[in-house]
Design a protein around this motif. Structure first.
Motif, short mmCIF file in Angstrom:
data_model
loop_
_atom_site.label_atom_id
_atom_site.label_comp_id
_atom_site.label_asym_id
_atom_site.label_seq_id
_atom_site.Cartn_x
_atom_site.Cartn_y
_atom_site.Cartn_z
N MET A 1 6.66 -52.84 -10.89
CA MET A 1 7.92 -53.45 -10.50
C MET A 1 7.82 -54.13 -9.15
SD MET A 1 10.09 -53.05 -12.84
CE MET A 1 9.33 -52.46 -14.33
N ASP A 2 6.88 -53.75 -8.35
CA ASP A 2 6.86 -54.27 -6.99
C ASP A 2 5.98 -55.51 -6.86
OD1 ASP A 2 4.77 -51.49 -5.85
OD2 ASP A 2 4.61 -52.88 -7.55
N THR A 3 5.82 -56.22 -7.97
CA THR A 3 5.02 -57.42 -7.91
C THR A 3 5.84 -58.64 -7.54
OG1 THR A 3 5.41 -57.68 -10.24
CG2 THR A 3 3.33 -56.65 -9.61
N ILE A 4 7.18 -58.47 -7.51
CA ILE A 4 8.02 -59.63 -7.24
C ILE A 4 7.99 -59.94 -5.74
CG2 ILE A 4 10.37 -60.49 -7.36
CD1 ILE A 4 10.51 -57.98 -9.50
N ASN A 5 7.85 -61.21 -5.46
CA ASN A 5 7.88 -61.61 -4.07
C ASN A 5 9.31 -61.69 -3.58
OD1 ASN A 5 5.17 -61.88 -3.45
ND2 ASN A 5 5.08 -63.86 -4.52
N VAL A 6 9.57 -61.02 -2.52
CA VAL A 6 10.90 -61.12 -1.95
C VAL A 6 10.84 -62.10 -0.81
CG1 VAL A 6 12.72 -59.90 -0.79
CG2 VAL A 6 11.50 -58.82 -2.66
N LYS A 7 11.70 -63.11 -0.93
CA LYS A 7 11.54 -64.27 -0.07
C LYS A 7 11.89 -63.97 1.38
CE LYS A 7 14.31 -67.89 -0.39
NZ LYS A 7 15.07 -68.93 -1.06
N ASP A 8 13.03 -63.35 1.56
CA ASP A 8 13.40 -63.23 2.98
C ASP A 8 13.76 -61.79 3.33
OD1 ASP A 8 16.81 -64.54 3.45
OD2 ASP A 8 16.09 -62.63 2.73
N LYS A 9 13.60 -61.47 4.52
CA LYS A 9 13.98 -60.17 5.08
C LYS A 9 13.30 -58.97 4.44
CE LYS A 9 18.42 -61.45 6.99
NZ LYS A 9 19.83 -61.51 6.71
N ASP A 10 12.39 -59.20 3.52
CA ASP A 10 11.69 -58.08 2.89
C ASP A 10 12.65 -57.03 2.38
OD1 ASP A 10 9.25 -59.10 3.09
OD2 ASP A 10 8.68 -58.04 4.93
N ALA A 11 13.71 -57.49 1.69
CA ALA A 11 14.74 -56.55 1.26
C ALA A 11 14.14 -55.43 0.41
CB ALA A 11 15.81 -57.30 0.46
N GLY A 12 13.21 -55.79 -0.46
CA GLY A 12 12.63 -54.78 -1.33
C GLY A 12 11.88 -53.72 -0.54
N ALA A 13 11.34 -54.14 0.57
CA ALA A 13 10.52 -53.23 1.36
C ALA A 13 11.35 -52.13 2.01
CB ALA A 13 9.77 -54.00 2.43
N THR A 14 12.69 -52.32 2.00
CA THR A 14 13.49 -51.30 2.66
C THR A 14 13.73 -50.08 1.79
OG1 THR A 14 15.43 -52.48 1.94
CG2 THR A 14 14.70 -52.88 4.20
N LEU A 15 13.27 -50.13 0.53
CA LEU A 15 13.42 -48.95 -0.31
C LEU A 15 12.53 -47.83 0.21
CD1 LEU A 15 13.47 -50.40 -3.93
CD2 LEU A 15 15.35 -50.00 -2.35
N ALA A 16 13.05 -46.62 0.16
CA ALA A 16 12.30 -45.48 0.67
C ALA A 16 11.10 -45.21 -0.23
CB ALA A 16 13.20 -44.26 0.72
N ALA A 17 10.11 -44.54 0.32
CA ALA A 17 8.94 -44.19 -0.46
C ALA A 17 9.36 -43.32 -1.64
CB ALA A 17 7.95 -43.43 0.43
N GLY A 18 8.79 -43.61 -2.82
CA GLY A 18 9.11 -42.81 -3.99
C GLY A 18 10.23 -43.41 -4.82
N ASP A 19 11.01 -44.34 -4.24
CA ASP A 19 12.06 -45.00 -5.01
C ASP A 19 11.51 -46.24 -5.67
OD1 ASP A 19 13.80 -43.10 -4.36
OD2 ASP A 19 15.03 -44.30 -3.00
N GLU A 20 11.88 -46.42 -6.94
CA GLU A 20 11.40 -47.59 -7.66
C GLU A 20 12.45 -48.68 -7.69
OE1 GLU A 20 9.46 -47.34 -11.38
OE2 GLU A 20 8.61 -45.38 -10.88
N LEU A 21 11.95 -49.89 -7.79
CA LEU A 21 12.83 -51.04 -7.84
C LEU A 21 13.40 -51.19 -9.25
CD1 LEU A 21 13.70 -53.47 -6.07
CD2 LEU A 21 11.74 -54.70 -6.99
N ARG A 22 14.71 -51.34 -9.38
CA ARG A 22 15.29 -51.55 -10.70
C ARG A 22 15.82 -52.97 -10.84
NH1 ARG A 22 16.12 -47.97 -15.11
NH2 ARG A 22 16.23 -49.47 -16.82
N MET A 23 16.59 -53.39 -9.85
CA MET A 23 17.10 -54.77 -9.86
C MET A 23 16.73 -55.43 -8.55
SD MET A 23 20.87 -54.88 -11.58
CE MET A 23 20.75 -56.56 -12.17
#
Lengths: 271, 324
Positions: A1-23
């Motif tokens: 799931m973490d293959t998507i490039n997040v364009k700005d602010k690294d929003a995806g990167a703010t998820l805590a360790a162990g949490d998976e991206l759903r949307m």
């Protein structure tokens, strides 16, 4: 799931360790017919089986963002949505994506309880299943009980499933709407200020329910009440004038916000 | 409140302001009571004028008597009651489904400009005086229907299904079927307008709730919009029925005005209003006159009854879903 490039602010990167991206949204903008932006260039992540709260002052775009996650804006012909919104890596706004199927996977509960007044409690819960052709009584019975139990309403209504949905109290109606949304087993449940028309007791029940529900479903909730966000959510996103200012783990945001704007809002500098 | 305002208030004492209030109140109370009194007085007067007929034939026997013969002084209302009910219900049956479909199309499917055009045209249709509709039908529609539709059907029936031919009757230019079709055309605008209003009352959140469950457009209409609007649609249909029952001019012009049962589909017939409009001038015999009054009295009762049923339906359905 973490293959998507997040364009700005690294929003995806703010998820805590162990949490998976759903949307995830990438550069999502919603524009009204007047040319004004409801939200602008929002890139944000939603963690799987967690509660994400959207907060911000009135008109900041939090509801607009929420409604873009299940393509509710499609219904208003003068609204245009640009950018992408991914669910499990699939773009919900891809040209070949069917909005009806999107809404089957991403359920929604509204600000005002909206039971169908001409349908019984039982039929209210079944409504979504009947749409997809589920008509076997045993399956429906099972789904109704499971959903009503899931919405913590079963014990209160099990003896009067045939009475109209409109006969319930406001809080019960809202739980009925949650049960109705759960019946189709959505992957994500969107809640648009689900307690704003309810009394304090009913609000507490819904908040408890949100805690229980995140075991099975990913929840995104809009709330105008910061305390509610602090109570129910794992992540909080702060919106201001149509833009996402900050997405952080809720604890982090309330204790030590990264952005100045967030801090000002949380301390009541403006509202 | 500055001192200037205070003195202004003192300068216009209550006594000078009071009469305006009172005059206005008496005026509106008087006018409102006049409306109620008018309806009551009209009903009572019609009843009194009709009483000789009720005395002569009885309240119920007047309704079930099949002969209307002013020359022999026998008056029975059954042919006209049958004519009124058959034409009205048949017109409603013809009009209701297409009218509701138009209402759904304009409020759910049509682009705004097209909906506006259709709605405007429908409203315009309702505004055409019925005598004008009747005029068009007398010279164009009725002969056309007779030659192009009724005649072929009748000739075929006579050759292949004689039992049907007796039901149809020999086609005359002015007949029950033509009257019914034109009546249907005339109530369509009412049914459309009232159904459209009912659909317009469906709250946005009801539609959205259904959308959010993954419904398609048609499913939203069928599962959320129509169930919610059905009370209003039913009330609209009933009001259209009341309108059809009372419609006079176009039917009087087109139905052929035969006072004799049995009526056939392609033969002339009569309704309660058409009887009244055709015979009031010739009613010199006291019993003839009072019998026309009696027909009018029953028509009055029937339309009031339909209106009462309408409001009952509305109340009952609304209360049933806890929405009062």
């Amino acid at each position: 799931m973490d293959t998507i490039n997040v364009k700005d602010k690294d929003a995806g990167a703010t998820l805590a360790a162990g949490d998976e991206l759903r949307m995830e949204t990438v550069g999502l903008s919603v524009r009204y017919g007047t040319g004004n932006y409801g939200i602008r260039d929002v890139s944000m992540a939603v963690a799987d089986k967690r509660v994400t709260a959207l907060i911000g002052p009135s008109g900041c775009g939090k509801s607009t963002f929420l409604r873009s996650l299940n393509r509710m804006h499609d219904l208003a012909p003068d609204i245009t949505v640009t950018g992408q919104a991914f669910l499990d890596g699939e773009d919900l706004y891809a040209p070949d994506m069917d909005a009806v199927l999107v809404r089957r996977r991403v359920g929604m509960v509204f600000q005002k309880p909206t039971p169908f007044p001409t349908k019984s409690i039982y039929e209210n819960v079944c409504a979504g299943l009947r749409l997809v052709g589920v008509n076997k009584k045993a399956t429906l019975d099972e789904a109704v009980e499971r959903s009503l139990r899931g919405a913590a309403l079963w014990d209160e209504v099990k003896d009067r499933l045939k009475t109209p949905g409109g006969s319930l109290s406001g809080g019960q109606q809202q739980r009925l709407c949650i049960a109705r949304a759960l019946a189709v087993e959505p992957e994500v449940l969107l809640m648009d200020e689900p307690t704003s028309s309810l009394d304090p007791n009913a609000t507490i029940r819904i908040e408890q329910l949100i805690h229980e529900l995140k075991e099975q479903v990913t929840i995104v909730i809009v709330t105008h009440n910061m305390h509610q966000a602090a109570r129910v959510s794992d992540y909080t996103a702060f919106f201001y004038v149509g833009e996402l200012v900050e997405l952080s783990a809720t604890k982090e945001m309330f204790l030590k916000p990264r952005e100045k704007k967030t801090e000002e809002y949380l301390t009541g500098f403006f509202s | 409140m500055g001192p200037a305002q205070k003195s202004a208030a003192a300068a216009l004492p209550r006594a000078f302001r009071g009469p305006g209030d009172r005059v206005f109140k008496y005026a509106i109370v008087g006018l409102s009571s006049a409306v109620v009194a008018l309806a009551l007085v009209m009903a009572v007067v019609i009843y009194i004028e009709a009483r000789p007929t009720f005395k002569a034939f009885g309240y119920l026997s007047f309704l079930t008597e099949t002969t209307w013969d002013p020359v022999k002084s026998i008056h029975g209302a059954l042919p006209f009651i049958i004519g009124t009910f058959v034409t009205s219900f048949a017109a409603l049956a013809l009009a209701a489904i297409p009218a509701i479909a138009v209402a759904i199309f304009t409020s759910e499917y049509a682009p705004k400009w097209l909906a506006a055009v259709i709605n405007y045209t429908v409203d315009l249709l309702a505004a055409i005086p019925s005598v004008v509709v009747g005029l068009w039908a007398i010279f164009n529609f009725a002969p056309l229907m007779r030659d192009a539709v009724y005649m072929p059907i009748y000739l075929w029936a006579e050759a292949s299904a004689p039992w049907l031919a007796t039901m149809l009757g020999a086609p005359s230019t002015f007949n029950m079927t033509t009257g019914t079709i034109v009546l249907a055309l005339m109530i369509v605008p009412y049914t459309v307008a009232l159904s459209r209003d009912a659909i317009g009352q469906v709250p946005r959140d009801q539609r959205e709730a259904m959308w959010a469950l993954g419904a398609t457009k048609w499913e939203v209409i069928r599962q959320a919009v129509i169930p919610y609007a059905r009370t209003g649609i039913a009330a609209g249909v009933l009001l259209s029925l009341a309108r059809a029952l009372g419609e006079t001019m176009a039917l009087a012009m087109l139905i052929g005005n035969s006072n004799r049962l049995p009526f056939t589909l392609f033969g002339p017939a009569a309704t309660m209003p058409s009887l009244i409009i055709n015979e009031f001038r010739e009613a010199v015999e006291p019993l003839h006159y009072s019998s026309i009054m009696a027909v009018g009295f029953y028509l009055f009762i029937i339309t009031i009854g339909i209106n009462l049923v309408t409001s009952f339906v509305q109340r009952k359905l609304y209360m049933g879903r806890g929405m009062v």
